[in-house]
Write an enzyme that holds these catalytic residues in place. Structure first.
Site, PDB file in Angstrom:
ATOM      1  CE1 TYR A   1      -2.683  -3.385   1.268  1.00  0.00           C
ATOM      2  CE2 TYR A   1      -4.326  -1.719   0.862  1.00  0.00           C
ATOM      3  CZ  TYR A   1      -3.992  -3.040   1.039  1.00  0.00           C
ATOM      4  OH  TYR A   1      -4.965  -4.014   0.972  1.00  0.00           O
ATOM      5  CD  GLU A   2      -1.252   5.781  -2.551  1.00  0.00           C
ATOM      6  OE1 GLU A   2      -0.998   5.488  -3.718  1.00  0.00           O
ATOM      7  OE2 GLU A   2      -2.115   6.604  -2.231  1.00  0.00           O
ATOM      8  CB  SER A   3       0.516   4.130   3.845  1.00  0.00           C
ATOM      9  OG  SER A   3       0.322   2.733   3.933  1.00  0.00           O
TER      10      SER A   3
END
Lengths: 256, 281, 281, 256
Positions: D50-52
């Protein structure tokens, strides 16, 4: 009266120039000893950074290498080497870069790359490592060097890192560098600072027992002196004990 | 996979390789295996070529070095590399030289899949004149002239790490150097580790862990960093670094040392070499 | 330092500021203090403007947004920002839009002291046509055309972190986002924290810790990220995020909510808001 | 016989396309559900990013936001957002990028930026986020979309992210992009794949009970069909139970 060696005087004179507010990018050898003596005496809150990524370190013994485990164990945090050079050095957080060299000229240009021609070296030295960018990114640069004719030369064989170039405002005019560059040279015989106009290193204080002849005999350029040359205050007992304790702890640790 | 098999499978003559480790976690065992397998004509990248590249140059494995600081850290010069550069013994090598900042940026750019790195560097530094691979780009917003270097993109990178788990993940902690970048920038990556554990439960969430899909071979070699060190496993063998100065300075002494300590043994000897360095602190 | 004093001292009308936090550790308490102090004409940077920038825009603090994704994460659109863009209510704002990759690179370049970031981006993406600050440089080695954006260099950055110690060091862990970069790229940095402890003994050596010399103000505001969360302290208040959709959709409801929950209270209310979210897992 | 909704069919059809060897850059919503159903059924070793910054995560409940604590708690490691975009996405490690959009055209170009003119928007949408670079850096792109006339349009109002451009080899010829781009579109009514030559999405399988009229009534371009159009296999009991269990765990967790 306290006895001390020229090396000890050099290290202690360098340590005195550091403050609690400094963030020092530290090299191995005399710079490392000077920074840690400062930390253990008058500048307990100084921030020491080694290029291995150890940030805010407080080693109990001096590291043999720039990446000893002791540096990591005592650091505030340890970051990657790319981060160290990008965020911390290039990012402008280093107030003092501490450099030494095989050759230095009177404008603080340093050579640790090669003696002779780059492509046909007489002696191949280790190279620049962090120095080229420390010299221009740190707010100011302190240089330590033992005096010797082959080290303190009229012109370095190779500009590993920029000092004041050809002097005057050459640093900014020719290269666009806005940091201060070398602001002090601490040798085993004297303390030197750049002349405000010419930027040539001039002697501002001479260590106890050293003569001007001693200085010139170990320096390859014709020495200029500041108007008011002092005698470098001799090491205090605290300074000397701190340095020697540090060095004996180090000797024991490294012989394990 | 055994270290012998991993080196045989992934490292070929003439390749561009990187063995990384910034004083910590230097892959000595892997370097010795490369020497034993007689690799030749390697172009070897490393920020800080020290004993292992001195040994590889002295044994004729390397035709070109790419580096930023070449020394035995805290001790002195690399005499085998100097002998090669100054006297072409045992053979001539060429080299391509940068600063630490340049190489750290070049590894970072390699890991980021970029062809080049830009940074504020080499201002007034003469390397920019002698290395044609140091170029410049102009910032399109400020007009500032920034240094540019090609990214590092090894065919194979080799690192040593503390441990792997059964899913093939690799843990690196302490002084992490450019090892993550070296692995991510490479086409293939070999990692020697102290041990393989079941899993990495209870790790800090931001620990440097390489997932399995970026590592091609994991080889268990306890002590494999010696005389460098593995944080939490064993200390640096400072005495060995100091002894290297004398060994490296003499061609015959070097040849004998390599025969006795590298050529006639295998990776299994490393475990014994660090026995006295464990648990010391 | 109290949050009131820190905001009063460092944040001035018309400045370029960044409040960062990537879903985790969003500095809600600090944003509310900026609103209460009536700051105006701010240019506000954030990769993911969500509720706090919706509130700041709705209260007229912001004249320009710089962003890459503008939404209430997992819920929907930001109605106050839309009302401003589509109907100039309460006032018109302008905006400068990038992708996440561009902004992440721009923060990274800001932290690295560079004037611009280069990356492989915006290929076939129309933002490059409508944002004149998306330019290009040519790689001097391969000829590849790479995207270039100006680095992010806020006058003030504001983040929320788990804790500080008495030496003024700040710990961030879990989803660390671009907070370190936001602080390093800024001239001044304000950090709200859950608590101040004596020291950070026994931390993992590679934990994300900001040393004291890059932080200008540390303000203790327990719960200060609510309805965002603080890893190891309290969970995200998903219900509050969902409720925001209705509040933000109605000008009057928004005004009343802000009066009741922001204008007439202070940072001390945050601690109570997270009481039911602590220790839940 | 098992009952299921079109949404469930879409999610499950998408999940089937993922393998153990995939490294997926996951967006919130249908992509997240599909990736986790794959992980909980036939692809337990799939890597979800996930881009987090959460790398190799295995959430027990679906995240409401891209940065829920659950993602970090179950991740192999969590890195900074700059590192995520530089090393992991741009570095070429993502095999599948999963995108959705407010508007999609028949070549898989996506718009999540604006309806109407960019500078005078009718509706201002959230913007691209990670999509512009996911679309070109991931080895291939999967798209999920519910069918609707206003979503599946002849021409998107704004190219937030590149699909196959104007079709054919436009992606590489015009933009120099060498990754595959959109290789599949999974809607609530059908599965579509690009024609090998024109790159226009063509229907390859239709979900149970859906007619060609249903498809065309919810699609703004004139639909082309593959030569051999199948019926999408209905969800298995395992797939459906896995998805529903995931969603009920999620509903409970998010109502806390």
């Amino acid at each position: 009266m306290v006895e001390f060696t020229p090396d000890e005087m050099m290290t202690i004179a360098a340590s005195r120039l550091l403050t609690n507010d400094d963030v020092c990018f530290v090299g191995i050898g005399a710079p490392s000893a000077a920074c840690n003596v400062a930390r253990l005496t008058h500048a307990p809150d100084i921030t020491l950074i080694y290029e291995s990524g150890t940030l805010g370190t407080a080693p109990n013994v001096l590291p043999l290498s720039i990446g000893d485990g002791e540096l990591c164990d005592t650091a505030v945090t340890t970051v990657s080497v790319p981060e160290m050079f990008r965020y911390w050095l290039q990012g402008g957080h280093v107030t003092v870069g501490f450099l030494g060299a095989a050759q230095i000229d009177k404008f603080g240009n340093l050579n640790t790359t090669v003696i002779g021609d780059y492509h046909n070296p007489k002696i191949r030295l280790p190279g620049g490592g962090g120095a080229p960018e420390i010299a221009t990114s740190a707010h100011q640069v302190f240089i330590t060097s033992k005096q010797a004719l082959r080290g303190m030369v009229e012109a370095v064989d190779f500009y590993t890192s920029l000092g004041h170039g050809t002097g005057g405002n050459d640093r900014e005019d020719t290269y666009g560098v806005k940091t201060k560059g070398p602001t002090v040279l601490i040798t085993d015989l004297a303390v030197w600072k750049p002349d405000p106009e010419t930027k040539e290193f001039t002697v501002v204080s001479i260590h106890e027992g050293v003569t001007r002849d001693d200085l010139q005999a170990t320096c390859g350029w014709s020495i200029k002196y500041a108007q008011d040359v002092r005698e470098t205050p001799v090491p205090t007992e605290l300074e000397l004990n701190t340095l020697r304790d540090l060095q004996s702890r180090t000797a024991i640790a490294h012989s394990l | 996979m055994s270290l012998q098999d991993a080196v045989a499978k992934y490292i070929k003559d003439g390749q561009l390789i990187a063995l990384e480790g910034f004083t910590h976690l230097i892959p000595h065992a892997a370097a010795h295996e490369i020497i034993r397998q007689g690799r030749r004509d390697l172009t070897a990248i490393r920020m800080t070529p020290d004993i292992i590249y001195d040994q590889m140059v002295g044994m004729g494995c390397i035709k070109k070095l790419i580096f930023s600081f070449m020394g035995n850290p805290g001790v002195g010069l690399l005499k085998r590399v100097r002998d090669s550069i100054e006297h072409e013994y045992p053979s001539a090598i060429t080299y391509e030289e940068y600063s630490h900042s340049a190489m750290a940026n070049a590894y970072e750019a390699g890991a980021a899949g970029l062809p080049c790195a830009i940074f504020r560097g080499f201002l007034g530094a003469e390397l920019a004149k002698v290395n044609p691979n140091i170029k410049h780009v102009i910032c399109p917003f400020t007009g500032e002239k920034l240094a540019a270097v090609p990214s590092v993109q090894p065919e194979v990178s080799v690192i040593h790490a503390q441990r792997a788990n059964k899913r093939g993940e690799v843990l690196i902690e302490g002084i992490i150097g450019v090892q993550k970048e070296a692995v991510l920038a490479a086409q293939k990556a070999i990692v020697t580790v102290e041990e393989i554990v079941d899993d990495f439960d209870d790790m800090h969430p931001n620990t440097c862990i390489l997932p399995h899909f970026v590592v091609d071979a994991i080889c268990v070699v306890p002590g494999g960093a010696h005389p460098s060190y593995s944080h939490n496993y064993y200390q640096r063998d400072n005495a060995a670094y100091k002894e290297w100065a004398a060994i490296s300075a003499d061609r015959d002494l070097f040849a004998k040392w390599m025969e006795d300590n590298v050529m006639s043994v295998g990776p299994e000897v490393f475990e014994g070499r660090v026995a006295h360095l464990r648990g010391a602190k």
